[in-house]
Scaffold this motif. Sequence first.
Motif, mmCIF file in Angstrom:
data_model
loop_
_atom_site.group_PDB
_atom_site.id
_atom_site.type_symbol
_atom_site.label_atom_id
_atom_site.label_comp_id
_atom_site.label_asym_id
_atom_site.label_seq_id
_atom_site.Cartn_x
_atom_site.Cartn_y
_atom_site.Cartn_z
ATOM 1 N N LYS A 106 9.984 -23.192 37.302
ATOM 2 C CA LYS A 106 9.705 -22.233 36.239
ATOM 3 C C LYS A 106 8.685 -21.219 36.736
ATOM 4 O O LYS A 106 7.677 -21.583 37.331
ATOM 5 N N GLU A 107 8.975 -19.920 36.481
ATOM 6 C CA GLU A 107 8.075 -18.831 36.869
ATOM 7 C C GLU A 107 7.994 -17.815 35.748
ATOM 8 O O GLU A 107 8.981 -17.545 35.078
ATOM 9 N N SER A 108 6.821 -17.254 35.577
ATOM 10 C CA SER A 108 6.645 -16.156 34.614
ATOM 11 C C SER A 108 6.120 -14.947 35.365
ATOM 12 O O SER A 108 5.364 -15.075 36.321
ATOM 13 N N GLY A 109 6.539 -13.749 34.913
ATOM 14 C CA GLY A 109 6.071 -12.532 35.556
ATOM 15 C C GLY A 109 7.087 -11.419 35.451
ATOM 16 O O GLY A 109 7.990 -11.459 34.614
ATOM 17 N N THR A 110 6.945 -10.440 36.335
ATOM 18 C CA THR A 110 7.868 -9.316 36.396
ATOM 19 C C THR A 110 8.760 -9.505 37.605
ATOM 20 O O THR A 110 8.281 -9.765 38.707
ATOM 21 N N PHE A 111 10.084 -9.370 37.385
ATOM 22 C CA PHE A 111 11.057 -9.633 38.432
ATOM 23 C C PHE A 111 11.918 -8.404 38.655
ATOM 24 O O PHE A 111 12.307 -7.718 37.708
ATOM 25 N N ASN A 112 12.200 -8.144 39.925
ATOM 26 C CA ASN A 112 13.047 -7.009 40.306
ATOM 27 C C ASN A 112 14.323 -7.529 40.939
ATOM 28 O O ASN A 112 14.284 -8.366 41.840
ATOM 29 N N GLN A 113 15.454 -7.015 40.461
ATOM 30 C CA GLN A 113 16.750 -7.349 41.044
ATOM 31 C C GLN A 113 17.541 -6.057 41.118
ATOM 32 O O GLN A 113 18.026 -5.555 40.118
ATOM 33 N N GLY A 114 17.639 -5.494 42.308
ATOM 34 C CA GLY A 114 18.328 -4.213 42.467
ATOM 35 C C GLY A 114 17.579 -3.123 41.721
ATOM 36 O O GLY A 114 16.403 -2.881 41.961
ATOM 37 N N THR A 115 18.248 -2.471 40.771
ATOM 38 C CA THR A 115 17.621 -1.389 40.000
ATOM 39 C C THR A 115 17.085 -1.876 38.661
ATOM 40 O O THR A 115 16.649 -1.074 37.842
ATOM 41 N N ILE A 116 17.102 -3.209 38.430
ATOM 42 C CA ILE A 116 16.647 -3.756 37.156
ATOM 43 C C ILE A 116 15.284 -4.404 37.338
ATOM 44 O O ILE A 116 15.062 -5.171 38.279
ATOM 45 N N THR A 117 14.362 -4.114 36.426
ATOM 46 C CA THR A 117 13.048 -4.747 36.380
ATOM 47 C C THR A 117 12.899 -5.389 35.009
ATOM 48 O O THR A 117 13.136 -4.745 33.987
ATOM 49 N N ALA A 118 12.526 -6.678 34.993
ATOM 50 C CA ALA A 118 12.381 -7.394 33.724
ATOM 51 C C ALA A 118 11.128 -8.251 33.786
ATOM 52 O O ALA A 118 10.757 -8.772 34.835
ATOM 53 N N THR A 119 10.471 -8.398 32.637
ATOM 54 C CA THR A 119 9.291 -9.243 32.516
ATOM 55 C C THR A 119 9.613 -10.394 31.575
ATOM 56 O O THR A 119 10.191 -10.187 30.505
ATOM 57 N N GLY A 120 9.267 -11.607 31.984
ATOM 58 C CA GLY A 120 9.548 -12.772 31.154
ATOM 59 C C GLY A 120 9.411 -14.051 31.957
ATOM 60 O O GLY A 120 8.769 -14.082 32.999
ATOM 61 N N THR A 121 10.024 -15.102 31.456
ATOM 62 C CA THR A 121 9.993 -16.411 32.104
ATOM 63 C C THR A 121 11.392 -16.758 32.584
ATOM 64 O O THR A 121 12.352 -16.653 31.828
ATOM 65 N N GLN A 122 11.471 -17.164 33.829
ATOM 66 C CA GLN A 122 12.748 -17.620 34.367
ATOM 67 C C GLN A 122 12.628 -19.098 34.738
ATOM 68 O O GLN A 122 11.584 -19.560 35.172
ATOM 69 N N VAL A 123 13.698 -19.820 34.514
ATOM 70 C CA VAL A 123 13.779 -21.223 34.900
ATOM 71 C C VAL A 123 15.049 -21.393 35.715
ATOM 72 O O VAL A 123 16.122 -20.963 35.296
ATOM 73 N N ARG A 124 14.908 -21.998 36.883
ATOM 74 C CA ARG A 124 16.051 -22.246 37.761
ATOM 75 C C ARG A 124 16.286 -23.750 37.839
ATOM 76 O O ARG A 124 15.368 -24.515 38.088
ATOM 77 N N TYR A 125 17.531 -24.140 37.618
ATOM 78 C CA TYR A 125 17.931 -25.541 37.696
ATOM 79 C C TYR A 125 19.010 -25.689 38.762
ATOM 80 O O TYR A 125 19.865 -24.826 38.890
ATOM 81 N N ALA A 126 18.983 -26.787 39.464
ATOM 82 C CA ALA A 126 20.066 -27.153 40.379
ATOM 83 C C ALA A 126 20.288 -28.655 40.215
ATOM 84 O O ALA A 126 19.350 -29.444 40.332
ATOM 85 N N THR A 127 21.520 -29.034 39.905
ATOM 86 C CA THR A 127 21.852 -30.439 39.708
ATOM 87 C C THR A 127 22.952 -30.811 40.684
ATOM 88 O O THR A 127 23.984 -30.153 40.743
ATOM 89 N N GLY A 128 22.705 -31.859 41.448
ATOM 90 C CA GLY A 128 23.667 -32.313 42.448
ATOM 91 C C GLY A 128 24.303 -33.631 42.045
ATOM 92 O O GLY A 128 23.635 -34.519 41.498
ATOM 93 N N TYR A 129 25.619 -33.739 42.317
ATOM 94 C CA TYR A 129 26.395 -34.943 42.029
ATOM 95 C C TYR A 129 27.115 -35.380 43.303
ATOM 96 O O TYR A 129 28.160 -34.824 43.630
ATOM 97 N N PRO A 130 26.602 -36.362 44.027
ATOM 98 C CA PRO A 130 27.331 -36.847 45.207
ATOM 99 C C PRO A 130 28.391 -37.887 44.837
ATOM 100 O O PRO A 130 28.172 -38.728 43.964
ATOM 101 N N PHE A 131 29.558 -37.797 45.485
ATOM 102 C CA PHE A 131 30.643 -38.780 45.389
ATOM 103 C C PHE A 131 30.937 -39.200 46.825
ATOM 104 O O PHE A 131 31.544 -38.437 47.572
ATOM 105 N N MET A 132 30.493 -40.391 47.226
ATOM 106 C CA MET A 132 30.539 -40.777 48.630
ATOM 107 C C MET A 132 31.323 -42.074 48.865
ATOM 108 O O MET A 132 31.243 -43.001 48.064
#
Length: 164
Positions: free
Chosen positions: A93-119
């Motif tokens: 989780k991060e809060s702040g101002t984020f730039n992506q290409g020509t877009i600038t946005a201020t707020g909170t972003q949360v990144r999730y990654a969930t892994g499922y192994p089948f071995m």
Amino acid sequence: MKNKTEIAKQRIVKLLLVLTLSFLALAGGAFTERAFAQGALAVLTYSMALPTGDLADYTDEFSYRGFSFDYRFFVRDQLSVGFGLGWQNFSEKESGTFNQGTITATGTQVRYATGYPFMATGYLYTGESGGLRLYGGLQAGLYYVVKRFDFGIYSFYETSSNSE
């Protein structure tokens, strides 16, 4: 909001889990004589993980949220084969101002990654049954990953597997 493709992929993962558990139930009947004569082993493990490689670029926080389940049939006293399933969740989780290409946005972003192994698994054991036994093994299979990026009220999904 999830699109139809994401929902379909999540249903496929759930179906694979159900099929694997069904196989275990059916295989128990087919291998009963051999499994009970030689033994079987079920292992439930709490997992912690540190993301590396491309996953660390997406979320680099240590994960305390995970588990795995292994089931092994002993085909000989020194050899077992079976399967492993698991779940591991990473988030950052991060809060702040984020730039992506020509877009600038201020707020909170949360990144999730969930892994499922089948071995599929194979293990070799040393020593005698009932005593101290060292072992080593190999696992090979599919690792399915779902990434979710939340920014404010919006969610974006991405899926991948090592078979793509």
